[in-house]
Design an enzyme around this catalytic site. Structure first.
Site, mmCIF file in Angstrom:
data_model
loop_
_atom_site.group_PDB
_atom_site.id
_atom_site.type_symbol
_atom_site.label_atom_id
_atom_site.label_comp_id
_atom_site.label_asym_id
_atom_site.label_seq_id
_atom_site.Cartn_x
_atom_site.Cartn_y
_atom_site.Cartn_z
ATOM 1 N N ASP A 51 -10.050 3.434 1.812
ATOM 2 C CA ASP A 51 -10.208 2.840 3.151
ATOM 3 C C ASP A 51 -10.809 3.848 4.128
ATOM 4 O OD1 ASP A 51 -9.154 0.313 2.599
ATOM 5 O OD2 ASP A 51 -7.104 0.978 2.971
ATOM 6 N N LYS A 103 5.095 6.897 17.072
ATOM 7 C CA LYS A 103 4.342 6.704 15.831
ATOM 8 C C LYS A 103 3.016 7.471 15.885
ATOM 9 C CE LYS A 103 3.711 2.613 13.585
ATOM 10 N NZ LYS A 103 3.732 1.128 13.528
ATOM 11 N N LYS A 126 0.803 -1.233 0.000
ATOM 12 C CA LYS A 126 0.000 0.000 0.000
ATOM 13 C C LYS A 126 0.836 1.283 0.000
ATOM 14 C CE LYS A 126 -4.313 -1.559 2.069
ATOM 15 N NZ LYS A 126 -5.347 -1.284 3.087
HETATM 16 P P1 ATR Z 1 -2.240 -1.553 9.456
HETATM 17 O O1 ATR Z 1 -1.860 -1.136 8.066
HETATM 18 O O2 ATR Z 1 -3.235 -2.695 9.489
HETATM 19 O O3 ATR Z 1 -2.638 -0.420 10.320
HETATM 20 P P2 ATR Z 1 0.414 -1.546 10.609
HETATM 21 O O4 ATR Z 1 0.731 -0.337 9.809
HETATM 22 O O5 ATR Z 1 1.409 -2.645 10.707
HETATM 23 O O6 ATR Z 1 -0.919 -2.236 10.083
HETATM 24 O O7 ATR Z 1 0.012 -1.041 12.100
HETATM 25 C C1 ATR Z 1 -0.327 -1.940 13.124
HETATM 26 C C2 ATR Z 1 -0.801 -1.180 14.354
HETATM 27 O O8 ATR Z 1 -1.238 -2.134 15.331
HETATM 28 C C3 ATR Z 1 0.270 -0.347 15.033
HETATM 29 O O9 ATR Z 1 -0.337 0.743 15.688
HETATM 30 C C4 ATR Z 1 0.832 -1.346 16.057
HETATM 31 O O10 ATR Z 1 1.451 -0.733 17.164
HETATM 32 P P3 ATR Z 1 3.009 -0.226 17.075
HETATM 33 O O11 ATR Z 1 2.958 1.084 16.340
HETATM 34 O O12 ATR Z 1 3.429 -0.073 18.487
HETATM 35 O O13 ATR Z 1 3.743 -1.296 16.332
HETATM 36 C C5 ATR Z 1 -0.439 -2.007 16.509
HETATM 37 N N1 ATR Z 1 -0.209 -3.346 17.066
HETATM 38 C C6 ATR Z 1 0.038 -4.486 16.376
HETATM 39 N N2 ATR Z 1 0.178 -5.512 17.214
HETATM 40 C C7 ATR Z 1 0.005 -5.017 18.476
HETATM 41 C C8 ATR Z 1 0.017 -5.597 19.789
HETATM 42 N N3 ATR Z 1 0.219 -6.898 19.982
HETATM 43 N N4 ATR Z 1 -0.219 -4.784 20.843
HETATM 44 C C9 ATR Z 1 -0.451 -3.461 20.668
HETATM 45 N N5 ATR Z 1 -0.468 -2.863 19.457
HETATM 46 C C10 ATR Z 1 -0.251 -3.627 18.378
#
Ligand code: ATR
Length: 279
Positions: free
Chosen positions: A102, A156, A66
């Site tokens: 989206d 972030k 993406k």
């Molecule tokens: P997407 O495109 O689906 O949003 P992404 O860009 O990989 O996927 O983002 C994933 C989000 O879920 C992030 O906010 C991530 O937190 P971090 O920024 O700290 O990585 C969050 N996330 C994923 N797994 C997590 C977990 N086990 N606990 C808390 N936050 C999680």
């Protein structure tokens, strides 16, 4: 002659988009076809050249392409630039134009639950990835006046808040723990993380002990149809919204960009729910 549309991503074998779009084409009585293509990261540039050479008229883009796809397109529309990701491409006479449906898809599904009151609802977004950027951007643009973000990684969330606040919302960046403590301040809580998604269905992105009864709790996840977050929120009397509506709307908006025709959203939703075992 029928036209070809598609999806590029990796993996794509479980995608519900082909059946949703092919059914919509059949309902329009046109000979178009939508095909999922499994494209590895290192093959993205070649895949886009192939799309141009074959004259594929439009395509969706999913994980992990993406963001990276943008550099191979001829134009990227303003909202997709703000979000920093493209999920829909239109091939307009050989020119590839990128969009992001989206965010708008999510907004349309949310408005069915909140109505115009959305602007006044104090909102918490959990997560700061691509999905959170799409949701934050459209809610800010729509005029939601108080829009806070909680994320596992604080920096972030701070970057998201500084880059995507096109509507000048009042924004606070919080830790997940702090947001949980102050949950009773929020009218709308949106989980954009993958926490709670199948197979890890017993996980919760935030504790709901301080949830307001009149709150709306929304989860972008659609597998399971009711995450632990939504089940607990429902148990506390909140209104809940899963990710099916967003998925259907983002697809329907892409379909409109490709064909100029609005598909039957209800029919699209039925197809998705059937695949998810919701009947
Ligand atoms: P997407 O495109 O689906 O949003 P992404 O860009 O990989 O996927 O983002 C994933 C989000 O879920 C992030 O906010 C991530 O937190 P971090 O920024 O700290 O990585 C969050 N996330 C994923 N797994 C997590 C977990 N086990 N606990 C808390 N936050 C999680």
């Amino acid at each position: 002659m029928g036209k070809l549309f598609g999806l590029i991503g990796h993996p794509v074998s479980h995608s519900m988009s082909p059946s949703m779009h092919n059914d919509a084409f059949r309902n329009l009585d046109v000979d178009h076809h939508y095909q999922a293509f499994d494209v590895k990261e290192e093959d993205l540039e070649a895949a886009i050249s192939g799309i141009r050479a074959l004259g594929i008229k439009g395509f969706n883009v999913t994980i992990p392409h993406k963001v990276n796809v943008m550099k191979f397109l001829d134009e990227v529309e303003e909202e997709a630039k703000l979000i920093g990701a493209v999920n829909t491409v239109v091939n307009k006479d050989g020119k590839l134009i990128g969009y992001n449906t989206d965010g708008e898809g999510y907004l349309q599904s949310l408005l069915k639950v909140t109505g115009q009151e959305l602007q006044q609802m104090k909102t918490l977004i959990i997560g700061a990835g691509g999905a959170a950027r799409a949701v934050f951007t459209v809610l800010s643009k729509y005029g939601v006046s108080e829009l806070d973000i909680a994320n596992r990684t604080n920096e972030k969330a701070a970057i998201l808040a500084s880059e995507c606040n096109c509507g000048q919302a009042d924004v606070e960046v919080l830790s997940i723990e702090e947001a949980g403590e102050r949950l009773n301040e929020y009218d709308l809580i949106i989980n954009t993380t993958s926490v709670g998604m199948s197979p890890h269905t017993d996980h919760l992105p935030i504790h709901l002990k301080n949830l307001k009864k009149a709150a709306v709790v929304s989860d972008l996840i659609y597998n399971p149809l009711k995450t632990k977050l939504l089940l607990e929120a429902e148990g506390k009397g909140a209104t809940i919204l899963n990710g099916v509506g967003m998925f259907v709307e983002q697809g329907a908006l892409a379909f409109e960009k490709w064909t100029g025709v609005a598909p039957d959203r209800h029919e699209m939703e039925n197809i998705v729910l059937k695949q998810l075992g919701g009947f």
